[in-house]
Design a protein around this motif. Structure first.
Motif, mmCIF file in Angstrom:
data_model
loop_
_atom_site.group_PDB
_atom_site.id
_atom_site.type_symbol
_atom_site.label_atom_id
_atom_site.label_comp_id
_atom_site.label_asym_id
_atom_site.label_seq_id
_atom_site.Cartn_x
_atom_site.Cartn_y
_atom_site.Cartn_z
ATOM 1 N N PRO A 178 0.807 -1.227 0.000
ATOM 2 C CA PRO A 178 0.000 0.000 0.000
ATOM 3 C C PRO A 178 0.842 1.281 0.000
ATOM 4 N N LEU A 179 2.115 1.168 0.351
ATOM 5 C CA LEU A 179 2.961 2.377 0.404
ATOM 6 C C LEU A 179 4.033 2.400 -0.693
ATOM 7 N N ARG A 180 3.901 1.497 -1.670
ATOM 8 C CA ARG A 180 4.950 1.430 -2.701
ATOM 9 C C ARG A 180 5.093 2.761 -3.454
ATOM 10 N N TYR A 181 3.966 3.431 -3.682
ATOM 11 C CA TYR A 181 4.037 4.700 -4.429
ATOM 12 C C TYR A 181 3.859 5.919 -3.517
ATOM 13 N N ALA A 182 4.174 5.731 -2.245
ATOM 14 C CA ALA A 182 4.107 6.869 -1.307
ATOM 15 C C ALA A 182 5.262 7.830 -1.586
ATOM 16 N N HIS A 183 4.996 9.113 -1.371
ATOM 17 C CA HIS A 183 6.078 10.095 -1.479
ATOM 18 C C HIS A 183 7.080 9.866 -0.358
ATOM 19 N N HIS A 184 8.327 10.125 -0.674
ATOM 20 C CA HIS A 184 9.357 10.045 0.361
ATOM 21 C C HIS A 184 10.443 11.065 0.050
ATOM 22 N N ALA A 185 11.266 11.318 1.041
ATOM 23 C CA ALA A 185 12.320 12.320 0.894
ATOM 24 C C ALA A 185 13.439 11.980 1.874
ATOM 25 N N VAL A 186 14.630 12.449 1.552
ATOM 26 C CA VAL A 186 15.700 12.434 2.564
ATOM 27 C C VAL A 186 15.860 13.887 2.963
ATOM 28 N N SER A 187 15.323 14.219 4.137
ATOM 29 C CA SER A 187 15.271 15.636 4.502
ATOM 30 C C SER A 187 16.657 16.155 4.865
ATOM 31 N N ARG A 188 17.531 15.224 5.267
ATOM 32 C CA ARG A 188 18.814 15.707 5.765
ATOM 33 C C ARG A 188 19.828 14.569 5.829
ATOM 34 N N VAL A 189 21.055 14.876 5.443
ATOM 35 C CA VAL A 189 22.182 13.972 5.710
ATOM 36 C C VAL A 189 23.006 14.651 6.789
ATOM 37 N N HIS A 190 23.358 13.918 7.823
ATOM 38 C CA HIS A 190 23.981 14.555 8.991
ATOM 39 C C HIS A 190 25.483 14.772 8.792
ATOM 40 N N VAL A 191 25.886 15.991 9.055
ATOM 41 C CA VAL A 191 27.273 16.405 8.841
ATOM 42 C C VAL A 191 28.228 15.534 9.661
ATOM 43 N N ASP A 192 29.231 15.007 8.996
ATOM 44 C CA ASP A 192 30.322 14.282 9.659
ATOM 45 C C ASP A 192 29.821 13.210 10.618
ATOM 46 N N SER A 193 28.849 12.442 10.162
ATOM 47 C CA SER A 193 28.298 11.379 11.010
ATOM 48 C C SER A 193 28.690 10.000 10.481
ATOM 49 N N CYS A 194 29.614 9.964 9.530
ATOM 50 C CA CYS A 194 29.939 8.682 8.875
ATOM 51 C C CYS A 194 30.458 7.666 9.887
ATOM 52 N N ALA A 195 29.915 6.469 9.796
ATOM 53 C CA ALA A 195 30.376 5.384 10.666
ATOM 54 C C ALA A 195 31.884 5.227 10.496
#
Ligand SMILES: O=C(O)CCC(=O)C(=O)O
Ligand SMILES: [Fe+2]
Length: 306
Positions: A229-246
Motif C-alpha cells: 500500500p505504500l509502494r508509491y508513497a512520497h518520500h524524501a531524505v530531509s537531511r544527511v547529517h554532517v560528519d556522522s559517517c560510521a
C-alpha cells in the motif's frame, strides 16, 4: 571551538572526498550471514518496515567496496551527476554530465541490472531476499519481491543541503511497475528519511503537527522497505547529517553516504535507463518530480528528485 578549528578536526577525521585507491571487495559475506545480527524489523505502517543494523560493519565494508568500485568507473557506469554548464551565447545553460569525483559533487547515481554486478550479484540477491523475507514475516502487507536492478546513490561529504533528496515517488519506468517493495540499505553518513502517502505541503504539515509523519533516522547498516500500500508513497531524505559517517567506513567513503536501492523493474533495459532523468524525458512521474524539483530549487542544481 571555532568554526575553522572544527572544520580542521573534521577534515583530519573524515579525510578526502574519495580515497586514492580501492582494494578489491574480497570474499562476499556468506548467504546465511545476512541479517544474522540485525534487530527485529519494525513495522511503521502496513508496507513500511525498518530493519536496524541489518548489515554488520564487515558486511557494510564489502557492500561499500562493491558500490564504490562501480561508482568510480567513468559515467554512465560510474556515479554521475548533471550540472548546468556555463551559459552559451544565447544565455541558455545546457547540462553537463560529470563524474562524482568533481569537487562538491553533491548527489550522484548509478543504475544497472543486478547481472552487471558480476560476482557480487548472488550475494546482493541473497541480502535483498533476506531483507524481504524478514519484512514479510513481520508485515503481512509487504509483497514478495525479486530484484532486477540496483540503484546506487552517493551523497558526497559536505552535501548537506536540505532536502538531500526532495519529496518524490518512485514511479518512473526504471523504478518498476508493481507494488513490490523498494529495498534500500544505508551506508556511511546518517540520514533522515521521511515518508508521506499522498504528500502535499499542507498534508505534510498536518501530519507533522499530529506527530504522524513517518520519520526514520537511517544509520549506517540500516535498511528500509516500502511496498504494497505504500509502494508509491512520497518520500524524501530531509537531511544527511554532517560528519556522522560510521568510523568503519571512513577510510573507504571519506565521509559520504551511500544508499543501495534494490528494485523490481522487470523488462527494463538498464542501458537505456543508466542516465535516465524523468524531468528531461517527460515520462511517468515527471509531474511529481518537477514539483519536488521546484521545491528543492533553493538547494541548487543536481538536488532535484530525479
Ligand atoms: O537515499 C535514499 O535513501 C533514498 C533515495 C531515493 O529515494 C531514490 O533514489 O529514489
Ligand atoms: Fe525514491
Amino acid at each position: 571551538m571555532s568554526k575553522a578549528r572544527r572544520a580542521l578536526f573534521a577534515d583530519a577525521l573524515y579525510g578526502a572526498e574519495q580515497p586514492a585507491a580501492l582494494a578489491p571487495a574480497g570474499p562476499a559475506p556468506p548467504d546465511a550471514s545476512w541479517l544474522a545480527a540485525a534487530s527485529p524489523p519494525t513495522v511503521l505502517a502496513p508496507g513500511l518496515v525498518v530493519v536496524k543494523d541489518a548489515v554488520t560493519p564487515d558486511q557494510q565494508r564489502w557492500l561499500a567496496l562493491v558500490a564504490m568500485r562501480r561508482g568510480r568507473e567513468p559515467p554512465p557506469r560510474g556515479f554521475w551527476v548533471d550540472r548546468p554548464a556555463p551559459a552559451g551565447p544565447d544565455g541558455s545553460s545546457p547540462l553537463r554530465r560529470e563524474p562524482n569525483s568533481s569537487p562538491n559533487a553533491g548527489r550522484a547515481r548509478a543504475y544497472d541490472a543486478l547481472g552487471a554486478f558480476a560476482d557480487a550479484e548472488a550475494p546482493l540477491r541473497a541480502l535483498c531476499a533476506a531483507l524481504v523475507g524478514a519484512a514479510r514475516r513481520a508485515d503481512a502487507a509487504m509483497p514478495p519481491m525479486a530484484p532486477t536492478h540496483l540503484l546506487l546513490v552517493h551523497y558526497s561529504r559536505g552535501q548537506h543541503v536540505r532536502p538531500a533528496i526532495a519529496w518524490h515517488k518512485d514511479d518512473a519506468p526504471n523504478d518498476g511497475k508493481n507494488d513490490h517493495p523498494v529495498v534500500a540499505v544505508s551506508l556511511g553518513e546518517s540520514a533522515d528519511f521521511q515518508l508521506c502517502a499522498g504528500w502535499s505541503r499542507a498534508r505534510q504539515a498536518a501530519l507533522d503537527a499530529a506527530g504522524a509523519l513517518h520519520r526514520v533516522r537511517l544509520e549506517s547498516g540500516d535498511a528500509i522497505l516500502f511496498g504494497g500500500p505504500l509502494r508509491y508513497a512520497h518520500h524524501a531524505v530531509s537531511r544527511v547529517h554532517v560528519d556522522s559517517c560510521a568510523r568503519h567506513l571512513l577510510p573507504l567513503l571519506g565521509g559520504a553516504r551511500l544508499s543501495l536501492t534494490f528494485r523490481d523493474a522487470l523488462g527494463i533495459d538498464a542501458a537505456k535507463y543508466a542516465t535516465f532523468r524523468p524531468i528531461a524525458h517527460g515520462e511517468a512521474g515527471a509531474g511529481a518530480r518537477a514539483s519536488a524539483c521546484a521545491m528543492a530549487s533553493v538547494a541548487g542544481p543536481g538536488m532535484c528528485a530525479d
